[in-house]
Scaffold this active site. Structure first.
Site, mmCIF file in Angstrom:
data_model
loop_
_atom_site.group_PDB
_atom_site.id
_atom_site.type_symbol
_atom_site.label_atom_id
_atom_site.label_comp_id
_atom_site.label_asym_id
_atom_site.label_seq_id
_atom_site.Cartn_x
_atom_site.Cartn_y
_atom_site.Cartn_z
ATOM 1 N N GLY A 1 0.651 -1.285 -0.026
ATOM 2 C CA GLY A 1 -0.055 0.111 -0.100
ATOM 3 C C GLY A 1 0.820 1.436 0.070
ATOM 4 C CG ASP B 1 -7.567 1.492 3.912
ATOM 5 O OD1 ASP B 1 -8.411 0.951 4.429
ATOM 6 O OD2 ASP B 1 -6.695 1.898 4.712
ATOM 7 N N GLY C 1 -10.503 2.844 6.716
ATOM 8 C CA GLY C 1 -10.272 3.869 5.929
ATOM 9 C C GLY C 1 -9.445 5.056 6.697
HETATM 10 O O1 F6P Z 1 -4.719 -2.074 5.434
HETATM 11 C C1 F6P Z 1 -4.983 -0.673 5.821
HETATM 12 C C2 F6P Z 1 -5.543 -0.766 7.099
HETATM 13 O O2 F6P Z 1 -6.590 -1.465 7.082
HETATM 14 C C3 F6P Z 1 -6.129 0.491 7.570
HETATM 15 O O3 F6P Z 1 -7.481 0.929 7.307
HETATM 16 C C4 F6P Z 1 -5.912 0.514 9.303
HETATM 17 O O4 F6P Z 1 -6.001 1.617 9.803
HETATM 18 C C5 F6P Z 1 -5.048 -0.386 9.503
HETATM 19 O O5 F6P Z 1 -4.777 -1.169 8.008
HETATM 20 C C6 F6P Z 1 -4.716 -1.171 10.490
HETATM 21 O O6 F6P Z 1 -3.819 -2.047 10.400
HETATM 22 P P1 F6P Z 1 -3.163 -2.818 11.683
HETATM 23 O O7 F6P Z 1 -4.001 -2.730 12.787
HETATM 24 O O8 F6P Z 1 -2.844 -4.168 10.868
HETATM 25 O O9 F6P Z 1 -1.917 -2.070 12.188
#
Ligand code: F6P
Length: 362
Positions: A114, A139, A182
């Site tokens: 990403g 996202d 998001g």
């Molecule tokens: O993949 C993106 C995302 O889904 C974001 O929307 C979210 O804030 C984040 O990952 C959360 O990631 P993690 O909890 O795995 O650090």
């Protein structure tokens, strides 16, 4: 050619399909393929690579997660370490990655990731690593591409969840607030909220005013509908307000969350209706990819290898107007694809009565 494949950042449904297509396409050209175990962090260990063969990638197109493992920590340019006094700091360990690639004679890297991964890829390119990127994130906020792998599945999951929440909201005449992922862009909230007939959709691109949401809920009620559904992106903010941040670790993006619970309390108090909130969280990243995600992931994975074969490095393969195209990674690094607030999706939502929490300002 010897190539490596990395699945960086949070996982997304479709990663395995992209790994499979990249592996099989590369093997068909007589190349050797290695997967990087658990993201860049493993490149500092003695055993970072998983040799990828046709049998290892057999029957993984439909599997969620990533057979390589993922990590959204381990940014080589901001690698966390614990100091003697117990506190944490960051150091640049990117040169070790360059050395590791040289030692293992890796000619090119397929970086499936990403925004964070593309930022790292852009910096590694400057250090001489030949990279082709594949856009992945539920996202859907990578600049320059119409759609990223994982988004369609996440929207389907969120839509189904909101559909289910709606039946219990109606039974109990409640306001239900559903918080979806998001961070910087409201794509999941917009697409799932609209598809599941939410009354209110709150996205980072449109700061909201609480009174406008309350007015919407009251007007819905005055027309005989005794429940309301509010879908909110985790990165949405009140006008002049701040994002809800639960924490921040060195080398990682901020951990967001809390806006749903905030709205549950506020709206309960201001509407006099019983309210509840639910955070869909990582559920949106899990499960089997939809047919659409399988297909674009396969197309992305294979296209990345053709890009390497052409010697066309430092590009991101993207979907634009339903065609795979190549754009420089430098064009997307440090940018975000936001929801256009005058897009036909937003206009459609407004036309059919959805509130974005800013009607008093229009
Ligand atoms: O993949 C993106 C995302 O889904 C974001 O929307 C979210 O804030 C984040 O990952 C959360 O990631 P993690 O909890 O795995 O650090």
């Amino acid at each position: 050619m010897r190539i490596a494949i990395n699945t960086g950042g949070g996982d997304a449904p479709g990663l395995n399909a992209a790994i499979r297509a990249a592996t099989l396409t590369a093997l068909s050209k007589g190349w050797e393929v290695f997967g990087i175990r658990n993201g860049y962090g493993s490149l500092y260990t003695d055993d970072p690579f998983i040799p990828l063969t046709a049998s290892i990638v057999k029957r993984i197109t439909m599997q969620g997660g990533t057979i390589l493992g993922a990590a959204n920590r381990g940014n080589p340019f901001e690698y966390p370490y614990q100091k003697e006094d117990g506190t944490w700091a960051a150091e640049d360990r990117s040169d070790e990655i360059v050395k590791m690639f040289k030692k293992h004679k890796i000619d090119a890297l397929v970086a499936i990731g990403g925004d964070g991964s593309m930022y790292i890829a852009h910096k590694l390119v400057k250090k001489g690593i030949q990279i082709v990127g594949v856009p992945k994130t539920i996202d859907n906020d990578i600049y320059g591409c119409d759609v990223t792998l994982g988004f369609d599945t996440a929207v389907s999951t969120a839509t189904e969840a909101i559909d289910k929440i709606t039946t219990t909201a109606e039974a109990h005449q409640r306001v239900m607030v559903v918080e979806v992922m998001g961070r910087y862009a409201g794509w999941i909230a917009l697409h799932a909220g609209l598809s599941a007939s939410a009354d209110v959709i709150l996205i980072p691109e449109i700061p909201f005013i609480i009174d406008d949401i309350v007015n919407k809920i009251k007007s819905v009620e005055s027309r005989g509908k005794e429940y309301a559904i509010v879908v909110v992106a985790e990165g949405a903010t009140e006008k002049d307000g701040e994002r809800f941040v639960r924490g921040k670790k060195i080398g990682q993006a901020e951990l967001l969350g809390g806006i749903g619970e905030f709205l549950e309390k506020k709206l309960g108090k201001l509407t006099g209706k019983e309210s509840r909130s639910l955070v869909l969280g990582h559920l949106q990243r899990g499960g089997m990819p939809t047919t659409y995600d399988r297909l674009i992931s396969l197309r992305f994975g294979s296209a990345a290898i053709r890009c390497i074969d052409d010697g066309d490095f430092n590009k991101l393969v993207v979907m634009r107007e339903n065609r795979i195209q190549r754009i420089p990674i430098s064009e997307v690094a440090e940018k975000v694809k936001k929801v256009q607030t005058d897009s036909d999706t937003v206009i459609t939502a407004r036309d059919i009565g959805v509130s974005f929490g800013n009607e008093s300002e229009r």
